[in-house]
Scaffold this active site. Structure first.
Site, PDB file in Angstrom:
ATOM      1  N   ASN A  12     -77.629 -24.077-150.247  1.00 15.21           N
ATOM      2  CA  ASN A  12     -76.828 -23.617-149.367  1.00 15.21           C
ATOM      3  C   ASN A  12     -77.296 -24.154-147.741  1.00 15.21           C
ATOM      4  O   ASN A  12     -76.533 -23.983-146.883  1.00 15.21           O
ATOM      5  CB  ASN A  12     -76.681 -22.021-149.188  1.00 15.21           C
ATOM      6  N   ASP A  54     -73.555 -31.239-158.257  1.00 16.71           N
ATOM      7  CA  ASP A  54     -72.905 -30.437-159.548  1.00 16.71           C
ATOM      8  C   ASP A  54     -71.380 -30.085-158.868  1.00 16.71           C
ATOM      9  O   ASP A  54     -71.074 -29.797-157.754  1.00 16.71           O
ATOM     10  CB  ASP A  54     -73.762 -29.347-159.977  1.00 16.71           C
TER      11      ASP A  54
END
Length: 186
Positions: A66, A91
């Site tokens: 993040n 991903d």
């Protein structure tokens, strides 16, 4: 100059999880291109090598997913790497397991690592390779799913996707990205 970044989370705990597919591609490129990831700086680990007259950087941010932008922005600033020479591998829940999709730019699509990059780079105009990990099964949260490991029956598809993503990244070293997209988008 080219910077290829694989997104993931540091540590053995996350090693083979869905969220760490970007790290897998960087590991494969490191081995294939002979670029040792031996520099710990910029909140990550990176390697650099000149290939065919081009400086190639491979980076694995160690900021956790993040906060990926906190690693990518400083290395780009330090080495004066332009945005058009950045490729990010990560991903994607919106693609079936093993499917890859190359794009020249785009939104974060709900991916927190990409949100961080867009915020730190003040742009969404960077190249990317999205690797499909599919949606979580009913009743499983997205965080739990992306931090889970691939099922046995998915392993061949993931291995193939990592191979293709590494090959596409390598081809980009001396081929326009549009041509790479045309070849590798399935």
């Amino acid at each position: 100059m080219k910077l290829i970044v694989g997104l993931g989370n540091p540590g053995r705990k996350y090693e083979d999880t869905r969220h760490n597919i970007g790290f897998k591609v960087i590991d494969q490129l490191s081995e294939k291109l002979g670029i040792e990831l031996d520099n710990k700086k910029f909140n990550g680990i990176y390697g650099k090598k000149n290939i065919e007259g081009e400086s190639i950087f491979l980076l694995k941010p160690y900021t956790y997913m993040n906060l990926s932008g906190e690693s990518v922005r400083p290395i780009m600033d330090y080495f004066d790497i332009p945005l058009e020479d950045l490729l990010v591998v990560y991903d994607d829940l919106d693609l079936p397991v093993g499917k890859i999709r190359l794009r020249q730019k785009g939104s974060a699509g709900g991916h927190n690592g990409i949100k961080s990059l867009i915020a730190h780079l003040n742009s969404q105009d960077f190249k990317r390779i999205r690797i499909g990990v599919d949606r979580p099964p009913s009743g499983m949260s997205v965080p739990d799913y992306v931090l889970s490991r691939f099922r046995k029956e998915e392993e061949d598809q993931i291995k193939n996707a990592v191979n293709k993503s590494a090959a596409a990244s390598e081809k980009w070293i001396n081929t326009p990205f549009l041509e790479v997209m045309n070849e590798f988008n399935q």
